[in-house]
Design an enzyme around this catalytic site. Structure first.
Site, PDB file in Angstrom:
ATOM      1  N   CYS A   1      -2.954  -0.117 -28.371  1.00  0.00           N
ATOM      2  CA  CYS A   1      -3.320   1.066 -27.616  1.00  0.00           C
ATOM      3  C   CYS A   1      -3.808   2.126 -28.591  1.00  0.00           C
ATOM      4  CB  CYS A   1      -2.101   1.624 -26.871  1.00  0.00           C
ATOM      5  SG  CYS A   1      -1.310   0.414 -25.837  1.00  0.00           S
TER       6      CYS A   1
ATOM      7  N   HIS B   1       1.977  -2.774 -30.822  1.00  0.00           N
ATOM      8  CA  HIS B   1       2.009  -1.537 -30.050  1.00  0.00           C
ATOM      9  C   HIS B   1       1.641  -0.387 -30.968  1.00  0.00           C
ATOM     10  CE1 HIS B   1       3.651  -3.118 -26.364  1.00  0.00           C
ATOM     11  NE2 HIS B   1       4.522  -3.820 -27.057  1.00  0.00           N
TER      12      HIS B   1
END
Lengths: 390, 534
Positions: free
Chosen positions: A204, A162
């Site tokens: 991301c 992440h």
């Protein structure tokens, strides 16, 4: 013959001003001898999965599928540093223990049966990752946990987990910023620990992580631009989680077509996950890389094609082998006595003098100071309703 | 509420606020500064900056000896006589006896000049380079006529320089050794492959000899590896011991396949392994080789592969489809593989498994050649007209060792200076790395060793130069790779503010406000006093 000392001929060669400026090389590009055009002799891979917990199954599957491709194309385990932050294969919630699947309906088990995980679980920290990259490991670290690359190594670095704008989350408790990563690569470059570096990140806003690189010979790919999210591919209903991220899924499909002698180049890798399939826009950065991406083979980073030379001349050794004096005398063999190093020197620990620590102000110093100031302040200016305290 | 404080109370309040502000500024701020700074020991930054402008001066001592018949009587009269000796020998014996005359220390060389009428050297050979540090140079008659000794030396100089380029070092060698600092433009593909082939300088190397037996049911192999290593490899490594420490182990691997399928060639009646497929041989095997987990030294692997009975005999072919006589190949910075055919040692009626003793002399000949190449020996042919003596039973001539030592010292010095300067730059750039005392000490000792090594190179003492260069490499690597030098915790500025503001702002606001109040009151009183005066 006359033995005459004529002169002490001193022969000297002086070299002028070798500064640390990097002079761009112009290697002799010989298309027939492709062997030496890339300038590397060995390949390394550092594959990192940074997230834990069962619902981040896809990150472990991502890393393991890249690991599998890299091994299939020839990089041996001794040259791969695999860091997995959590154990999905033997997780209590895994309905199929000892497997990690990447395709739904359990088509492809990327865990395999000879996985070698070098850093596992809580060992995957920012500190350990930076130590692996820069080489500043404690002397007791075994060989398999070290990145023993030299100036002729091509390194593939793959990160997944992440992330956000300028950082990547490790283990749900700490993060590594793009500045630290760029500094680590610069230290690698200063010490000539790589010849060329391929950096792939699947998180991301992944493109933010390669924005700050400033060392030469780095090529970077990311799964999404700043402001975009990288999405996961498909859930498996039996396992109950998403199995892979989209970018790595299509990357794996692309790599399955590559074999050790294929000539596919980097431009094809840049096209791997177009927006229609990936929803996010993959990005890449090649301005720091010296060679043209078209001339860079995929196997330069993902595989390990060795350069080979034929041995033409041979020494002719004629003298016979001497017998090694190893026969025991009187039936007793003279053996050296080996003993293990004392693992825990208890006696030293017990009798240790307390270490001279640097003086720190006592705990609660700030609190105490604050309280004192408040006390004096209120006493001076006399707020009536606090009078009963004093 | 409105406080009507008396004058003395107000005075006391002002004094309190002033003293608190004084304590905060005089005691608090320096205390906070001292306790939050990182400990950085002193490093010799100025000396390190000088190191980055490295100027290397290498000098090799050469002694030129004129044989009888090379100098005219006039020239002879000018020179002091020391000794005469009259002997007739073949060239290699002459070489040995010449060596006995003057034992030259490492780094230097002796050139003997002989007349052209001498029969010592064969016809078309101008220079003979011996096994030790001597060379024999033939001179032409017209060169020495009617010249003084100095002119004669001047004429000989280019030829002697050429000899020294082979025996000691040449410009390309040194530039290649410095490739750590300067990305050099390789003049030829040959020099580039040479620079990529040899291992980088390291204090130690591990050598592993492996015997691969894919077919234990047919062949039971015996190899006297201990004796072979003791006889053939160990003398070579002992001679190389100034350069690095070597540790040797050996292993036998059963059922280890090559990973590439050789093709059967009908005309040869044998299996052929083409040069193109050799590159894919190494990887599947490497996974099974293993290595010493405790050290991080580079590993050289030497594999001896005995093909299985179904795929025997196996020959390697080069790109021109010719058989390779040695049946071996090597990979840069990795090691070598040799294929040893045993089909001719037994007939079809033999009882399996067949006991086979491997001829270690042949095998070690190949491995020693590959070891020489991987350690960094020059593989290009010498210039025309040169005859180089074979390197003898040890496998290493003295001047070859000198060559290695020159390039190794230069490489060590270059690497160490890069390490030290980049470490200094790094520590300068990143402010929050702690520099402990031991690191500062390592850096200082590395700097002094570099300066000593450069001085010794200039003086021509190769042995000392190499030793100092090794010390400096060790110290600089230790300093650079010290585990405590980790620049964790990059704080962007907004994070720094976010940490300090909740601590200091509540404390500073009352103090500032009270000071401001005092200042405004003082100004008001001063204005009143002014008004009263008028």
């Amino acid at each position: 013959m006359y033995h005459i000392k004529v002169s002490q001929f001193g022969r000297s060669i002086s070299y002028f001003y070798l500064r640390l400026v990097f002079i761009s090389p112009r290697f002799v590009q010989n298309s027939a001898g492709q062997f030496f055009s890339s300038g590397h002799t060995n390949n390394w891979a550092v594959l990192v999965c940074t997230s834990r917990f069962w619902f981040n199954y896809r990150h472990v599957a991502n890393t393991l599928s890249v690991y599998r491709s890299v091994k299939r194309l020839g990089i041996p385990d001794s040259h791969i540093v695999l860091m997995l932050a959590d154990d999905m294969a033997c997780n209590h919630r895994n309905p199929k223990p000892a497997t990690v699947f990447s395709h739904k309906n359990m088509e492809l088990n990327v865990y395999g049966d000879d996985v070698e995980v070098d850093y596992r679980g809580y060992e995957v920290t920012v500190e350990n990752f930076l130590r692996v990259l820069t080489g500043r490991l404690p002397p007791s670290t075994p060989r398999s946990k070290r990145l023993l690359s030299d100036d002729r190594s091509n390194i593939l670095i793959y990160l997944t987990g992440h992330g956000g704008n300028g950082f990547l989350k490790f283990q749900d408790s700490e993060e590594i910023s793009n500045v630290e990563l760029a500094d680590a690569f610069e230290q690698m470059w200063q010490k000539r620990r790589y010849n060329e570096l391929l950096f792939i990140i699947d998180t991301c806003q992944g493109a933010s992580m390669y924005e700050r690189f400033y060392s030469p010979n780095i090529m970077a790919l990311a799964s999404s631009q700043v402001g975009e999210d990288s999405l996961s591919h498909q859930p498996d209903l039996a396992i109950g989680v998403h199995l892979m991220d989209r970018y790595t899924f299509y990357l794996l499909e692309f790599l399955e077509d590559i074999h050790p002698s294929s000539k596919t180049n980097m431009n094809d890798l840049f096209k791997v996950c177009p927006r229609s399939l990936c929803v996010s826009t993959p990005g890449h950065r090649t301005d720091l890389f010296l060679r043209n991406p078209e001339s860079v083979l995929i196997t330069d980073f993902f595989g390990s094609v060795r350069k080979v030379e034929i041995t033409t001349e041979v020494l002719n050794l004629t003298h016979p082998i001497q017998r090694v004096e190893g026969s025991p005398v009187n039936g007793e063999s003279h053996r050296e006595v080996y003993s293990y190093v004392d693992q825990l020197p208890v006696s030293e620990i017990i009798h240790q003098k307390p270490k001279q620590k640097d003086w720190h102000p006592p705990d609660g110093f700030i609190l105490g100071l604050w309280t004192l100031i408040l006390l004096v302040f209120f006493k001076t200016y006399g707020i009536k309703h606090l009078k009963h305290i004093f | 509420m409105y406080f009507l404080a008396s004058l003395s109370e107000r005075r006391r309040g002002q004094l309190a606020a002033l003293s608190i502000a004084a304590v905060v500024i005089v005691v608090g701020v320096p205390l906070w500064w001292r306790t939050t700074e990182t400990y950085r020991a002193w490093l010799p930054f100025s000396q390190i900056k000088d190191l980055s402008k490295l100027q290397l001066h290498l000098s090799a001592d050469v002694e030129v000896v004129f044989a009888r018949g090379t100098l005219t009587p006039e020239q002879q009269k000018k020179l002091p006589l020391t000794q005469t000796q009259d002997e007739e020998h073949a060239v290699d014996e002459a070489d040995l006896s010449l060596h006995m005359l003057s034992e030259s220390p490492c780094g230097s060389s002796v050139v003997y000049v002989i007349p052209e009428v001498s029969s010592l050297l064969p016809e078309n050979v101008k220079v003979y380079i011996g096994q030790r540090r001597t060379a024999i140079l033939r001179i032409n008659a017209e060169m020495r006529a009617g010249k003084t000794v100095e002119q004669l030396l001047a004429v000989l100089k280019p030829q002697i320089k050429q000899v020294l380029q082979v025996m000691s070092f040449s410009h390309t060698d040194i530039t290649a050794a410095l490739s750590d600092r300067v990305r050099f433009n390789p003049g030829s593909k040959e020099s580039m492959t040479h620079s990529m082939r040899a291992f980088t300088s390291s204090p130690g190397y591990e050598i592993t000899f492996s015997l691969l037996n894919p077919d234990p049911r047919s062949h039971r192999l015996h190899w006297d590896i201990e004796g072979a290593v003791q006889t053939y490899i160990q003398p070579f490594l002992t001679k190389l011991s100034p350069l690095a420490n070597f540790s040797i182990d050996s292993q036998m691997l059963h059922y280890a396949m090559l990973g590439v399928n050789p093709r059967y060639n009908n005309d040869r009646g044998a299996f052929i392994l083409h040069a193109d497929s050799l590159a894919h041989v190494i990887n599947p095997v490497e996974a099974r080789l293993g290595s010493n987990a405790a050290s991080s030294n580079p590993v050289l692997n030497f594999l001896l592969y005995v093909p299985d009975a179904q795929h025997s005999p196996l020959y390697i072919q080069d790109h021109k489809k010719m058989d390779v006589p040695s049946n071996a190949f090597h990979s840069p910075r990795w090691g070598g593989i040799m294929v040893y055919n045993v089909k001719n040692l037994y007939g079809p009626e033999a009882e399996f498994p067949v006991n086979i003793n491997i001829n270690m002399a042949e095998v070690m000949g190949v491995f020693l050649t590959q070891l020489r190449l991987l350690v960094g020996m020059e593989s290009s042919p010498p210039p025309p007209g040169f005859l180089v003596a074979p390197c003898g039973s040890v496998g290493l001539a003295d001047w070859e060792l000198d060559r290695l030592m020159w390039s190794r010292s230069v490489e060590n010095i270059a690497t160490a200076t890069t390490t030290i300067t980049s470490l200094a730059q790094l520590l300068d750039q990143i402010g929050n790395i702690v520099i402990n005392d031991n690191i500062a000490q390592q850096v200082s000792s590395a700097v002094t060793s570099v300066q000593l090594a450069v001085a010794e190179l200039e003086a021509g003492n190769l042995g000392f130069a190499l030793q100092y260069s090794k010390e400096t490499i060790l110290a600089s690597e230790k300093a650079f790779f010290d585990p405590s030098l980790l620049h964790l915790l990059y704080f962007p500025d907004d994070q720094k503010f976010a940490i300090y503001i909740p601590l200091f702002l509540p404390m500073c606001v009352p103090i500032l406000l009270s000071l401001l109040k005092m200042a405004s009151e003082a100004r008001r009183r001063y204005r009143e006093k002014q008004a009263k005066k008028d």
